[in-house]
Design a protein around this motif. Sequence first.
Motif, PDB file in Angstrom:
ATOM      1  N   ARG A  71      22.125  17.159 -21.261  1.00 47.03           N
ATOM      2  CA  ARG A  71      23.469  17.722 -21.420  1.00 47.03           C
ATOM      3  C   ARG A  71      23.451  18.914 -22.375  1.00 47.03           C
ATOM      4  NH1 ARG A  71      26.079  13.201 -22.433  1.00 47.03           N
ATOM      5  NH2 ARG A  71      26.087  13.394 -24.687  1.00 47.03           N
ATOM      6  N   VAL A  72      22.721  18.783 -23.480  1.00 36.31           N
ATOM      7  CA  VAL A  72      22.625  19.883 -24.445  1.00 36.31           C
ATOM      8  C   VAL A  72      21.859  21.054 -23.828  1.00 36.31           C
ATOM      9  CG1 VAL A  72      21.714  20.569 -26.696  1.00 36.31           C
ATOM     10  CG2 VAL A  72      22.822  18.347 -26.441  1.00 36.31           C
ATOM     11  N   ALA A  73      20.786  20.767 -23.112  1.00 37.08           N
ATOM     12  CA  ALA A  73      19.997  21.826 -22.475  1.00 37.08           C
ATOM     13  C   ALA A  73      20.840  22.610 -21.475  1.00 37.08           C
ATOM     14  CB  ALA A  73      18.776  21.228 -21.780  1.00 37.08           C
ATOM     15  N   ILE A  74      21.624  21.927 -20.681  1.00 38.68           N
ATOM     16  CA  ILE A  74      22.482  22.601 -19.709  1.00 38.68           C
ATOM     17  C   ILE A  74      23.447  23.537 -20.417  1.00 38.68           C
ATOM     18  CG2 ILE A  74      24.383  22.236 -18.077  1.00 38.68           C
ATOM     19  CD1 ILE A  74      22.861  19.670 -17.174  1.00 38.68           C
ATOM     20  N   GLU A  75      24.069  23.048 -21.486  1.00 41.56           N
ATOM     21  CA  GLU A  75      25.050  23.867 -22.211  1.00 41.56           C
ATOM     22  C   GLU A  75      24.403  25.082 -22.874  1.00 41.56           C
ATOM     23  OE1 GLU A  75      28.376  23.685 -22.110  1.00 41.56           O
ATOM     24  OE2 GLU A  75      28.005  22.137 -20.609  1.00 41.56           O
ATOM     25  N   VAL A  76      23.243  24.888 -23.491  1.00 41.42           N
ATOM     26  CA  VAL A  76      22.608  26.026 -24.165  1.00 41.42           C
ATOM     27  C   VAL A  76      22.104  27.042 -23.148  1.00 41.42           C
ATOM     28  CG1 VAL A  76      20.208  25.234 -24.441  1.00 41.42           C
ATOM     29  CG2 VAL A  76      21.245  26.649 -26.194  1.00 41.42           C
ATOM     30  N   LEU A  77      21.640  26.590 -21.993  1.00 42.30           N
ATOM     31  CA  LEU A  77      21.185  27.529 -20.972  1.00 42.30           C
ATOM     32  C   LEU A  77      22.349  28.321 -20.385  1.00 42.30           C
ATOM     33  CD1 LEU A  77      18.392  25.411 -19.272  1.00 42.30           C
ATOM     34  CD2 LEU A  77      18.098  27.482 -20.661  1.00 42.30           C
ATOM     35  N   LYS A  78      23.520  27.693 -20.274  1.00 45.10           N
ATOM     36  CA  LYS A  78      24.715  28.433 -19.862  1.00 45.10           C
ATOM     37  C   LYS A  78      25.047  29.508 -20.897  1.00 45.10           C
ATOM     38  CE  LYS A  78      27.061  24.682 -17.392  1.00 45.10           C
ATOM     39  NZ  LYS A  78      28.215  23.749 -17.472  1.00 45.10           N
ATOM     40  N   LEU A  79      24.959  29.139 -22.170  1.00 45.47           N
ATOM     41  CA  LEU A  79      25.243  30.083 -23.244  1.00 45.47           C
ATOM     42  C   LEU A  79      24.232  31.230 -23.246  1.00 45.47           C
ATOM     43  CD1 LEU A  79      27.130  30.689 -25.592  1.00 45.47           C
ATOM     44  CD2 LEU A  79      25.672  29.250 -27.039  1.00 45.47           C
ATOM     45  N   VAL A  80      22.981  30.927 -22.983  1.00 47.81           N
ATOM     46  CA  VAL A  80      21.949  31.966 -22.885  1.00 47.81           C
ATOM     47  C   VAL A  80      22.278  32.910 -21.730  1.00 47.81           C
ATOM     48  CG1 VAL A  80      19.512  32.381 -22.309  1.00 47.81           C
ATOM     49  CG2 VAL A  80      20.114  30.655 -24.012  1.00 47.81           C
ATOM     50  N   ASP A  81      22.686  32.355 -20.600  1.00 44.02           N
ATOM     51  CA  ASP A  81      23.074  33.197 -19.455  1.00 44.02           C
ATOM     52  C   ASP A  81      24.248  34.104 -19.809  1.00 44.02           C
ATOM     53  OD1 ASP A  81      21.115  32.293 -17.731  1.00 44.02           O
ATOM     54  OD2 ASP A  81      22.428  30.867 -16.701  1.00 44.02           O
ATOM     55  N   ASP A  82      25.212  33.547 -20.528  1.00 46.22           N
ATOM     56  CA  ASP A  82      26.410  34.310 -20.889  1.00 46.22           C
ATOM     57  C   ASP A  82      26.131  35.403 -21.917  1.00 46.22           C
ATOM     58  OD1 ASP A  82      27.864  32.725 -19.171  1.00 46.22           O
ATOM     59  OD2 ASP A  82      28.722  31.473 -20.765  1.00 46.22           O
ATOM     60  N   THR A  83      25.218  35.128 -22.847  1.00 46.31           N
ATOM     61  CA  THR A  83      24.988  36.056 -23.962  1.00 46.31           C
ATOM     62  C   THR A  83      23.703  36.864 -23.835  1.00 46.31           C
ATOM     63  OG1 THR A  83      23.775  34.419 -25.280  1.00 46.31           O
ATOM     64  CG2 THR A  83      26.185  34.500 -25.548  1.00 46.31           C
ATOM     65  N   GLY A  84      22.737  36.356 -23.068  1.00 52.63           N
ATOM     66  CA  GLY A  84      21.433  36.997 -22.981  1.00 52.63           C
ATOM     67  C   GLY A  84      20.556  36.714 -24.187  1.00 52.63           C
ATOM     68  N   ASN A  85      20.997  35.849 -25.075  1.00 50.69           N
ATOM     69  CA  ASN A  85      20.273  35.558 -26.314  1.00 50.69           C
ATOM     70  C   ASN A  85      19.431  34.293 -26.154  1.00 50.69           C
ATOM     71  OD1 ASN A  85      19.379  35.106 -28.895  1.00 50.69           O
ATOM     72  ND2 ASN A  85      21.392  35.129 -29.847  1.00 50.69           N
TER      73      ASN A  85
END
Length: 72
Positions: A10-24
């Motif tokens: 669950r945490v991995a999915i959320e952080v990968l979404k955030l990476v996609d959104d920010t590029g960071n």
Amino acid sequence: MQLIDDVADRVAIEVLKLVDDTGNVDLIDEVKKVIGTSSQTLEEAYMTAVRVRRAEMRAMELIAQLRKANGV
């Protein structure tokens, strides 16, 4: 333990979404460090989940390309 795998995914999915959104991509390591201060087991499960989810994304992209190339 199923709970650790569920939480890590669950945490991995959320952080990968955030990476996609920010590029960071550094966000992955930031979350890893926070998790690691409390639970090394969860940290390892999280990193495994991140790797699995990234591999899944690459595989799905390739499958989409193959479908297009083969007119399917």
